[in-house]
Design a protein around this motif. Structure first.
Motif, mmCIF file in Angstrom:
data_model
loop_
_atom_site.group_PDB
_atom_site.id
_atom_site.type_symbol
_atom_site.label_atom_id
_atom_site.label_comp_id
_atom_site.label_asym_id
_atom_site.label_seq_id
_atom_site.Cartn_x
_atom_site.Cartn_y
_atom_site.Cartn_z
ATOM 1 N N GLY A 333 9.985 10.820 1.545
ATOM 2 C CA GLY A 333 9.726 9.690 2.226
ATOM 3 C C GLY A 333 9.057 8.514 1.496
ATOM 4 O O GLY A 333 9.244 8.337 0.296
ATOM 5 N N VAL A 334 8.671 7.287 1.984
ATOM 6 C CA VAL A 334 8.112 6.164 1.490
ATOM 7 C C VAL A 334 7.060 5.925 2.203
ATOM 8 O O VAL A 334 6.703 5.524 3.532
ATOM 9 C CB VAL A 334 9.493 4.879 1.628
ATOM 10 N N ARG A 335 5.847 5.592 1.371
ATOM 11 C CA ARG A 335 4.695 5.019 1.807
ATOM 12 C C ARG A 335 4.519 3.706 1.698
ATOM 13 O O ARG A 335 4.703 3.246 0.395
ATOM 14 C CB ARG A 335 3.435 5.990 1.337
ATOM 15 N N ARG A 336 4.080 2.890 2.615
ATOM 16 C CA ARG A 336 4.071 1.147 2.295
ATOM 17 C C ARG A 336 2.380 1.147 2.264
ATOM 18 O O ARG A 336 1.855 1.667 3.118
ATOM 19 C CB ARG A 336 4.557 0.700 3.469
ATOM 20 N N ASP A 337 2.098 0.360 1.288
ATOM 21 C CA ASP A 337 0.483 -0.132 1.077
ATOM 22 C C ASP A 337 0.469 -1.338 1.940
ATOM 23 O O ASP A 337 1.268 -2.047 2.354
ATOM 24 C CB ASP A 337 0.159 0.031 -0.452
ATOM 25 N N ASP A 338 -1.016 -1.829 1.785
ATOM 26 C CA ASP A 338 -1.406 -3.021 2.369
ATOM 27 C C ASP A 338 -0.715 -4.277 1.824
ATOM 28 O O ASP A 338 -0.589 -5.323 2.392
ATOM 29 C CB ASP A 338 -2.936 -3.294 2.067
ATOM 30 N N ASP A 339 0.062 -4.314 0.547
ATOM 31 C CA ASP A 339 0.585 -5.266 0.243
ATOM 32 C C ASP A 339 2.210 -5.075 0.262
ATOM 33 O O ASP A 339 2.937 -6.102 -0.289
ATOM 34 C CB ASP A 339 0.512 -5.195 -1.523
ATOM 35 N N GLY A 340 2.699 -4.162 1.255
ATOM 36 C CA GLY A 340 4.060 -3.974 1.291
ATOM 37 C C GLY A 340 4.711 -3.208 0.266
ATOM 38 O O GLY A 340 6.080 -2.968 0.353
ATOM 39 N N GLN A 341 4.301 -2.893 -0.737
ATOM 40 C CA GLN A 341 4.703 -1.955 -1.825
ATOM 41 C C GLN A 341 5.046 -0.739 -1.228
ATOM 42 O O GLN A 341 4.302 -0.095 -0.654
ATOM 43 C CB GLN A 341 4.029 -1.885 -3.243
#
Length: 514
Positions: A333-341
């Motif tokens: 999967g891919v988790r996105r953080d608050d900065d969009g990373q």
């Protein structure tokens, strides 16, 4: 350019600034070739020492901008220093100049006297290097392309990668200063920033060659610009590769678990953001793939290089997962953080060879991230034909189990010549890959004279190498001198050979024995 590592301002090199950069590079290009090898070699050593002295600072800065971990960046910076020193030794030897001397011959075999003729390789002039995002040291400001161009005697203008601008500025400061202090002219290494500045530099008449590591679409666009100039220039682009791995039945039977664990490790290393990541593993039908899921489940999430890279990876991953008749081994999967990373865990899927052929449009593209496809082939499959048909141009091709193939383990079970089939498969991999591996995994690229890091289209635009000492040849051109006085010849071509470089000499009368 004077900058500070805390400056995060987005920059765009203006037209006037670019002209000044190229003018300085052009002036340096007129002085570099005449410098003795010991001076140029010492300058490369000084550049390596400057990186070594600032290692802690540079690794921390690179980590902030790219998300790559300290162990990976430490190793990459070491590789970059070794690379510079390797090219320094190549400069000292001078063999890359390929000096050839044919003495005047009144009895030349063609019936007409031959004049004194001397040839060597000379630097092309200022080189534009497009830095890569996934190797902030080894393929960036002081990376392999820069080292090779400097070794050739060419000044370098680096187009900074937007993924690590502060690191690019700091490395330029350190290395440019080290080069100048070691005796190289000002303007030998410079930096420009911004997408348009890179395009404008590629079109600039003062730039005489260019190199690039990046996407197929971006590289092709730049290659077209280089070819479309009023004066076309060489463009060496590394664009994309899926690096197929063919596991013969004997290899799977002997070491299935360790083979599959090694595969997952190679796919997930550096979050799958390596140009040599194995995109496809071909195994015999019936291979137990449980180990793939187990190994992948143990891989911690890793940050992708940038939000844009994360976007592209997610789109590619979604396309693969949505393909009919594809079995998910480990969804990741891919988790996105608050900065969009994006923070990714590996996604591994499996399909048959028929499915790969039927859905080549969605499955065969490179996935820049921790995703790969296991492909099952039936006994008797013509694996050489599969390689030639589905994987036409790659940096690497790997064949595991060649040492067991004398028992018919090429997939051929009907009694035909297994050795001939194996030879055809090796030939297919040779024709489609720059490096053919018979053990290990392709994500290990040794910086060494015998390395080839390049391959047929679309792996590269020109089938040269960007790793190893042969890379210097990309930035050289041949020049012959006929009947020249000794005093006007370059030092390597003179009879007294003041630089002590290897000279290949053809003597008078020799042609009569041809």
């Amino acid at each position: 350019m004077t900058t500070t590592t805390t400056d995060t301002t987005t920059r765009e090199t203006t037209g006037a600034d670019l002209d000044a950069v190229v003018a300085r590079a052009t002036e340096a290009a007129g002085r570099l070739p005449a410098l003795e090898p010991r001076v140029r070699a010492a300058a490369l050593d000084a550049a390596a020492a400057a990186l070594d002295g600032a290692a802690d600072e540079l690794i921390a800065l690179a980590g902030e901008e790219t998300g790559l971990g300290v162990p990976r960046l430490t190793g990459e910076l070491r590789r970059t220093r070794v690379q510079l020193r390797l090219f320094a030794r190549e400069v000292e030897r001078g063999a890359f100049l390929d000096v050839r001397i044919d003495e005047a011959d009144a009895d030349f075999a063609l019936g007409v006297p031959r004049d004194d003729l001397r040839r060597m390789l000379s630097p092309v002039g200022p080189v534009l290097v497009f830095a890569a995002g996934n190797f902030p040291f080894a393929f960036s400001v002081a990376g392999g392309d820069t080292a090779a161009a400097l070794a050739a005697g060419c000044p370098v203008v680096v187009k900074a990668h937007p993924g690590h601008p502060r690191l690019s500025r700091r490395v330029t400061e350190l290395v440019a200063a080290a080069l100048e202090q070691a005796g190289l002219p000002a303007g030998t290494l410079q930096l420009v920033e911004g997408q348009q500045a890179g395009v404008d530099a590629l079109r600039h008449p003062g730039i005489r060659a260019a190199s690039f590591t990046g996407s197929l679409r971006g590289g092709r666009a730049l290659a077209d610009i280089a070819a479309g100039r009023p004066d076309p220039i060489p463009f060496y682009g590394e664009l994309g590769s899926v690096n197929p791995v063919v596991a013969l039945p004997g290899a799977v039977a002997a070491q299935a678990d360790s083979l599959l664990e090694g595969y997952v490790t190679s796919v997930s290393g550096s979050a799958g953001q390596l140009c040599t990541k194995p995109g496809f593993l071909l195994v015999p039908t019936g291979t137990n793939l449980d180990t793939v899921a187990t190994a992948a489940a143990g891989v911690a999430e890793q940050r992708l290089l940038s939000p844009a890279i994360s976007d592209g990876y997610e789109a590619r991953r979604d396309a693969v997962l949505a393909t009919p008749d594809v079995t998910v081994l480990h969804e990741g999967g891919v988790r996105r953080d608050d900065d969009g990373q994006g923070w990714a865990t590996p996604t591994l899927v499996a399909c048959s060879l028929d499915t790969l052929r039927a859905h080549a449009d969605t499955l065969l593209d490179e996935a820049f991230g921790p995703l790969s496809v296991v492909v099952a082939y039936e006994p008797g499959t013509d694996l050489a034909a599969v390689v030639l048909d589905l994987f036409p141009g790659n940096l690497t091709g790997t064949l595991l189990g060649a040492d067991t193939a004398d028992t018919g383990d090429t997939g051929d079970t009907d009694g035909t010549d297994a050795a001939a089939d194996l030879a055809r498969l090796v030939d297919a991999l040779t024709r489609t890959s720059g490096r053919v591996l018979f053990r290990g995994w392709p994500t290990g690229v040794a910086v060494t004279p015998a390395m080839q890091h390049g391959g047929p289209w679309p792996a590269t635009t020109t089938d040269a190498t960007s790793v190893g000492t042969a890379a210097v040849g990309r930035f050289l051109r041949g020049v012959a001198y006929q009947g020249a006085p000794q005093s006007l010849l370059p030092a390597p071509l003179r009879d007294d050979n003041p630089w002590g470089v290897p000279q290949s000499r053809g003597t008078a009368g020799e042609s009569q024995r041809w």
